[in-house]
Design a protein around this motif. Structure first.
Motif, PDB file in Angstrom:
ATOM      1  N   UNK A 241      42.387  53.597  32.591  1.00 31.96           N
ATOM      2  CA  UNK A 241      42.871  52.630  31.875  1.00 31.96           C
ATOM      3  C   UNK A 241      44.230  52.424  32.358  1.00 31.96           C
ATOM      4  N   UNK A 242      45.019  53.051  32.672  1.00 33.57           N
ATOM      5  CA  UNK A 242      46.301  52.565  32.950  1.00 33.57           C
ATOM      6  C   UNK A 242      46.227  51.779  34.361  1.00 33.57           C
ATOM      7  N   UNK A 243      45.787  52.219  35.311  1.00 31.21           N
ATOM      8  CA  UNK A 243      45.453  50.926  36.491  1.00 31.21           C
ATOM      9  C   UNK A 243      44.684  50.031  36.262  1.00 31.21           C
ATOM     10  N   UNK A 244      43.492  49.721  34.781  1.00 32.03           N
ATOM     11  CA  UNK A 244      43.080  48.703  34.095  1.00 32.03           C
ATOM     12  C   UNK A 244      43.777  47.571  33.795  1.00 32.03           C
ATOM     13  N   UNK A 245      45.087  47.810  33.094  1.00 30.12           N
ATOM     14  CA  UNK A 245      46.090  47.346  33.009  1.00 30.12           C
ATOM     15  C   UNK A 245      46.515  46.202  33.804  1.00 30.12           C
ATOM     16  N   UNK A 246      46.781  46.419  35.452  1.00 30.70           N
ATOM     17  CA  UNK A 246      47.088  45.754  36.939  1.00 30.70           C
ATOM     18  C   UNK A 246      45.557  45.824  37.153  1.00 30.70           C
ATOM     19  N   UNK A 247      44.990  45.008  36.774  1.00 37.83           N
ATOM     20  CA  UNK A 247      43.344  44.629  37.158  1.00 37.83           C
ATOM     21  C   UNK A 247      43.926  42.976  37.265  1.00 37.83           C
ATOM     22  N   UNK A 248      44.153  42.114  36.252  1.00 35.89           N
ATOM     23  CA  UNK A 248      44.561  41.076  36.304  1.00 35.89           C
ATOM     24  C   UNK A 248      45.600  40.690  37.384  1.00 35.89           C
ATOM     25  N   UNK A 249      46.106  41.414  37.534  1.00 38.29           N
ATOM     26  CA  UNK A 249      47.768  40.970  38.288  1.00 38.29           C
ATOM     27  C   UNK A 249      47.517  40.927  39.305  1.00 38.29           C
ATOM     28  N   UNK A 250      46.993  42.202  40.026  1.00 39.95           N
ATOM     29  CA  UNK A 250      46.389  41.714  41.120  1.00 39.95           C
ATOM     30  C   UNK A 250      44.851  41.464  41.856  1.00 39.95           C
TER      31      UNK A 250
END
Length: 320
Positions: A241-250
């Protein structure tokens, strides 16, 4: 236009340059409008929709979404600074561009590219704070600070890019007025100059390394902190969940830097191995691809924006 001939191969500063588009493709250039045209339309509609939704929905007036709106505005400006002239050249063939307009386009293309790189760094820092120090996020990252950061990035972009047109404007003589490119890139214009262009070459190289290099290192450092914070979480679900918040930015970072670095490396070191038409085509796609993809990436992956867009579309559909 009446030109003053300085020598057999040297002209006084021309009143206009002629953009030829992508050399070597001839009449096939027109077919590229079937690809690049929809990309520009998607950039207009997608970024326009993101800006509109962020403006009208007060629940989206939060730092993360304000940074996203800044990115959308930058994308909109970047695509518009290149695409209309690019499509006209590809469809109609070589077209003249006034000398002053060429320098203005040069400034906006490079300034908005630097601005976008800076916004991506700011968004990486935002995600690092959100994941690493979630309890302090609302204190450390505020709307006012986002506004200050956006203003600072804009001023930095102007300050570091304004030397480009000034360095070109100091030259009075050119050996040609035909630019074998689809827009007024700095180095494409410098190639036509008669005189010592060492300062232009060194500044262009230094600026590319400084801006992209510093921003990439900052983004890498931010994601190093994010990875460290995520690995400290107790469960796999919490980490996902935490890493999913960054997926769009990546995804946005990859869409911007991968083609950009490839275009830069082929221009600097691959002139004899990568055909010039391929390099010029990549440089144009590099300026249009991120503005076209970013709204799709954030619209599909960010729940608040997706829900707001769907609610707006459903509401308008229900009116008919």
């Amino acid at each position: 236009m009446v030109e003053t001939l300085h020598s057999n191969s040297t002209f006084l500063r021309p009143a206009f340059f002629i953009l030829t588009g992508i050399p070597g493709l001839g009449g096939a250039q027109a077919w590229l409008t079937l690809v690049l045209g929809p990309m520009y339309l998607l950039a207009l509609l997608g970024n326009g929709a993101l800006l509109t939704v962020t403006w009208i929905d007060s629940t989206l007036h939060q730092p993360m979404f304000l940074l996203l709106a800044t990115l959308a505005a930058t994308d909109l400006g970047l695509a518009t600074s290149v695409a209309p002239g690019l499509l006209a050249v590809l469809w109609l063939g070589p077209l003249p561009m006034p000398y002053a307009a060429c320098l203005i386009q040069m400034f906006f293309v490079h300034a908005l590219t630097a601005m976008e790189s800076g916004v991506l760094l700011a968004m990486a820092c935002d995600r690092a704070v959100a994941v690493g120090r979630p309890l302090h996020y609302s204190i450390l990252v505020t709307k006012a600070r986002v506004g200050y950061a956006a203003s600072a990035l804009a001023l930095k972009a102007v300050a570091i890019v304004i030397p480009f047109p000034l360095l070109v404007a100091r030259f009075e003589y050119f050996h040609a007025k035909i630019i074998h490119h689809a827009y007024c890139a700095h180095m494409a214009v410098v190639e036509l100059v008669v005189g010592n262009t060492r300062a232009n070459n060194l500044y262009g190289l230094a600026l590319s390394l400084a801006v992209s290099g510093v921003d990439i290192l900052g983004i890498a450092g931010s994601y190093g902190l994010i990875a460290h914070a995520v690995l400290q979480l107790p469960t796999r679900e919490a980490r996902a969940k935490a890493f999913g918040t960054c997926s769009s930015h990546i995804c946005v970072i990859l869409a911007f830097y991968v083609p950009g670095l490839f275009s830069y490396l082929t221009h600097r070191f691959g002139r004899h191995t990568v055909p010039k038409p391929v390099h010029i085509l990549l440089s144009n796609i590099y300026l249009l691809l991120p503005p076209a993809l970013n709204p799709l990436i954030y619209g599909a992956r960010t729940k608040q924006i997706r829900d707001r867009l769907l609610a707006t579309f459903t509401f308008r559909k229900g009116q008919f």
